[in-house]
Design an enzyme around this catalytic site. Structure first.
Site, PDB file in Angstrom:
ATOM      1  N   HIS C 183     -74.231  -2.126  17.520  1.00  0.00           N
ATOM      2  CA  HIS C 183     -73.947  -2.649  16.183  1.00  0.00           C
ATOM      3  C   HIS C 183     -72.804  -1.849  15.585  1.00  0.00           C
ATOM      4  O   HIS C 183     -72.785  -0.629  15.672  1.00  0.00           O
ATOM      5  CB  HIS C 183     -75.184  -2.562  15.287  1.00  0.00           C
ATOM      6  CG  HIS C 183     -74.935  -3.133  13.913  1.00  0.00           C
ATOM      7  ND1 HIS C 183     -74.906  -4.484  13.682  1.00  0.00           N
ATOM      8  CD2 HIS C 183     -74.654  -2.542  12.733  1.00  0.00           C
ATOM      9  CE1 HIS C 183     -74.630  -4.703  12.391  1.00  0.00           C
ATOM     10  NE2 HIS C 183     -74.477  -3.528  11.800  1.00  0.00           N
ATOM     11  N   GLY C 192     -76.032  -6.447   9.199  1.00  0.00           N
ATOM     12  CA  GLY C 192     -75.557  -7.822   9.215  1.00  0.00           C
ATOM     13  C   GLY C 192     -74.071  -7.962   9.493  1.00  0.00           C
ATOM     14  O   GLY C 192     -73.458  -7.106  10.125  1.00  0.00           O
ATOM     15  N   LEU C 218     -83.431  -8.289  12.589  1.00  0.00           N
ATOM     16  CA  LEU C 218     -81.994  -8.065  12.749  1.00  0.00           C
ATOM     17  C   LEU C 218     -81.611  -6.618  12.443  1.00  0.00           C
ATOM     18  O   LEU C 218     -81.855  -6.106  11.354  1.00  0.00           O
ATOM     19  CB  LEU C 218     -81.245  -9.007  11.792  1.00  0.00           C
ATOM     20  CG  LEU C 218     -79.716  -8.882  11.809  1.00  0.00           C
ATOM     21  CD1 LEU C 218     -79.146  -9.252  13.155  1.00  0.00           C
ATOM     22  CD2 LEU C 218     -79.111  -9.726  10.699  1.00  0.00           C
ATOM     23  N   ASP C 219     -80.982  -5.963  13.405  1.00  0.00           N
ATOM     24  CA  ASP C 219     -80.460  -4.599  13.222  1.00  0.00           C
ATOM     25  C   ASP C 219     -81.544  -3.596  12.833  1.00  0.00           C
ATOM     26  O   ASP C 219     -81.259  -2.548  12.266  1.00  0.00           O
ATOM     27  CB  ASP C 219     -79.327  -4.568  12.176  1.00  0.00           C
ATOM     28  CG  ASP C 219     -78.163  -5.453  12.586  1.00  0.00           C
ATOM     29  OD1 ASP C 219     -78.018  -5.722  13.786  1.00  0.00           O
ATOM     30  OD2 ASP C 219     -77.419  -5.890  11.703  1.00  0.00           O
ATOM     31  N   GLU C 220     -82.803  -3.926  13.140  1.00  0.00           N
ATOM     32  CA  GLU C 220     -83.899  -3.029  12.776  1.00  0.00           C
ATOM     33  C   GLU C 220     -84.577  -2.412  13.991  1.00  0.00           C
ATOM     34  O   GLU C 220     -85.584  -1.730  13.870  1.00  0.00           O
ATOM     35  CB  GLU C 220     -84.948  -3.792  11.934  1.00  0.00           C
ATOM     36  CG  GLU C 220     -84.472  -4.231  10.575  1.00  0.00           C
ATOM     37  CD  GLU C 220     -84.308  -3.063   9.609  1.00  0.00           C
ATOM     38  OE1 GLU C 220     -84.825  -1.966   9.892  1.00  0.00           O
ATOM     39  OE2 GLU C 220     -83.649  -3.260   8.574  1.00  0.00           O
TER      40      GLU C 220
END
Lengths: 275, 275, 275, 275
Positions: C183, C192, C218-220
């Site tokens: 990311h 995001g 998401l992205d966690e």
């Protein structure tokens, strides 16, 4: 448009230079100036948004600057380079990939290797590879063979991407301030051969890499950039070599970016870098 | 002598400014200029070796620059500051030590604490400490008591060295672009309270700190500088707090050095830093 | 031979495990153990110089460890991976180069792209490339097409090397703890889309990258490693994107090295990394 | 409770050591083990949550370990140190502040200075300061005067916090593996005097600092930790000295934290650091 100027310092230079640009309504969006007071030397790099006829600017700058001023206006957006390698792939591959995707800021004209190991990777990227062995011949012959190839491409820079032969003063003299080397230690520590072995034996907690211009004195040329990375007791020489590859690649990439972007000035054994 | 200028951009500004200096035979040994093209904003910082009468330079600059230009000539070599603290000692102690050894680049006039914990360390360095409790009173009263003390010292900057109360817009409005805070996370991650607890729960591998100017929006002010440091699975929240102290101290120290050295420009919610 | 074990903690585990090895005269040359006291969870990684029959060791370990213990003995020296990409080349090229020179610690079985842009670079390295467009079909169909390809290769890991589509919980559930993503921000900042644009607007002085396992949020997912790099006022969004590419490449490379070297444990939303 | 062990390596050591702990129902929450295969040397550090009678554990460990094993159980939570200084304040002040706020992990018993400059700061923190001039006497006399003071405090470590005199082998021999020095360069670069002057003349882009144990060979002792920081063309020697202070303070602080936390093993001219 980028303008870089290096000359002896005197009062009023910035005013004189920027006066030329103001008269032509050129707007400076970024300017870095530095005077080395020890050497009485003036360095300047500036960017203007608009283009302008280079020859005309040059003659006006020459009129207001000291006679021996080095002035570069609107430098080539993509320099040509020839890369010299031995067997290690990491720095070369990074250069080839960026060249292929047009993000190098320069164009790779050719690669010369004193071993044939890296010919295949060059072929995969359609880059001419010349195998010039150093074996069974004297150094002058070896270097002459390389010089002949290099001169056909007239490159702005020679990049030693882990080229493991020491170049003669005669060879270096042909390409003043044009040869960039990556040395696998944070100079001046571990000058010369086998820096990682020496680092292991000394028990250092950092290893590093140095990108520098090549002069006649081994590992003594003007330094462009350096980085270090942590190592520890669990890493033997081979591990340090592996870790070192990452940082060598990164340091050489950064040095090339700075040089190709006209941010590096060389004077005597030092550089001024507007990064 | 240092000169810093901020104004709306227009063509010819560098030439106009340096023309004033050249006419007076003042030699510029370092110059940084940046135009923010999004905001059409001009920033410049330069150093000349010789001193010159500031008022005279100021009026000549005003003649060649846009009307609202912010010009500072020969800024105070040692600014005065008031430091606000709560209970944590690390940032304050670093400031007090540097102040004592004349290497802060500013002078600490006084310290205000909303707890009495740090009075003793201030006394050891002969710095006035004022205990202003926030308890049993409304925020306006609390802040008025602080304001009264601050105004008696007329400091150039207020430094929030781990001051753990949120300041009201009314208080902040009294000291525009003058309040510097250290926030214990790499903003915009972990805005607000307990960033290390949140960092532990998220399992991040980096923690950080951010020095910024204070505006009305919590942790949203212009960032001066930020750093991060590695953490790992073995560190629980308390360990991160301890590791964080080192980096908070370092980041605030760097921000103060930059600000006191007149290298930081503020415009809207951003900074330009000539470091 | 490397042995990695994860299980509920109880007193005597290290003694029990190393007792098995001592009885077989196996010498441990490196051992890391960590107990997460919050989760009462035991993690261990050790290296012995000699090889030994894995099945025999496994059954003996199972006898002395809690029933649900995760034990891996002598893990595959070279895992197989499938790489998912969109249009950006930098992470993929780094993986392809290391794969070609046998220094990745894994073998790239295939690359899947939702655009055809990166087919040519894959072909140059003789790696199968599958163009699976996401356009004009629902997400389930798109993902089923990818799944079908992936399953034919039975890879140990899926690497999202700048794959810009969000994967559905159904897809992710097929590859638990097997999907690694890069990311382009230092999470949890700028979750995001468009992190560099947000970074520019906020005026941060650091940008970063995060390699993490993919979960449904998401992205966690559990973070493997993160790095940051300095930026300044002169860099607009496009410059940050360019600078970011260097750090994204570096962070993903480091995460893969750690994972392929069996140094990363996943439990709930966190990792334990013995680096 | 922390247990650290160093001895010649042999198969079964981890099992033997942890077997002793398991028999007493002591739970190991963190363990690091490393074998230096070049030296056939075993290093281990472990933590158990519960306390236990140290003498009893020691005798049981001695029974299962090689005769010359170095075993430390439940090391002193707060070591005593004596600090040697010359004129520079930065490292000493950091130590004094942490000592005052009980976050040093050790207790400062006394400070000895070969100049009186730092007496005042010590007094402000109620730490005994002894001025022992090196002038007008031979080195043996100078060192004997220091030794007499040091021995009255029986410190675990001597910390050379910018102590600018070279100590004789006879002095060093009295405190084997007990003297920690901060050297103002990234060794082995710039051994000896005036490293920043040499760094400036060489035009390096990094300067650094090294914390190490003192042996008879100047700047050749086992390295504990090192860091580097970027410098550039605008920094003359005096600027590098100033920048260097920050990193010297940081490196010495980290080294002391590691040593006081029993994470550093010394063997011959190297260290093993479980950080």
């Amino acid at each position: 448009m980028v303008i870089v100027i290096q000359c002896a310092d005197q009062t009023g230079l910035v005013s004189a230079i920027t006066g030329v640009l103001a008269a032509k309504k050129l707007n400076i969006v970024s300017l870095r100036e530095h005077v080395d007071q020890t050497e009485n030397r003036f360095y300047m790099r500036l960017e203007v948004t608009e283009a302008f006829e280079a020859d005309l600017l040059l003659s006006e700058f020459q009129r207001v600057l000291p006679p021996a001023a080095l002035i570069t206006i609107n430098p080539l957006p993509h320099k040509k380079i020839v890369v010299l390698v031995t067997k290690e792939y990491h720095c070369l591959a990074d250069i080839l990939v960026k060249n292929y995707f047009s993000s190098l800021g320069a164009t790779v004209s050719a690669v010369i290797g004193n071993y044939p190991d890296l010919e295949d990777i060059c072929k995969r990227f359609n880059i001419p590879f010349f195998f010039v062995s150093h074996e069974n011949k004297d150094k002058a012959t070896f270097e002459d063979e390389m010089t002949e190839i290099i001169l056909t491409y007239a490159p702005e820079y020679l990049v030693l991407a882990k080229f493991m032969r020491i170049l003669s003063p005669a060879f270096v003299a042909q390409f003043p301030k044009q040869i960039i080397n990556i040395h696998h230690s944070f100079l001046p520590a571990f000058i010369g051969a086998n820096p990682y072995k020496k680092a292991f034996e000394r028990g250092v907690k950092l290893i590093g890499a140095t990108a520098h211009f090549v002069t006649n004195d081994l590992d003594e040329g003007p330094i462009i950039t350096q980085q270090t990375i942590s190592v520890n007791h669990s890493q033997v020489t081979a591990d340090m070599v592996k870790t070192g590859k990452e940082i060598e690649t990164s340091v050489l990439a950064k040095a090339l970016r700075l040089v190709f972007d006209d941010r590096v000035f060389v004077y005597r054994n030092k550089t001024v870098v507007f990064d």
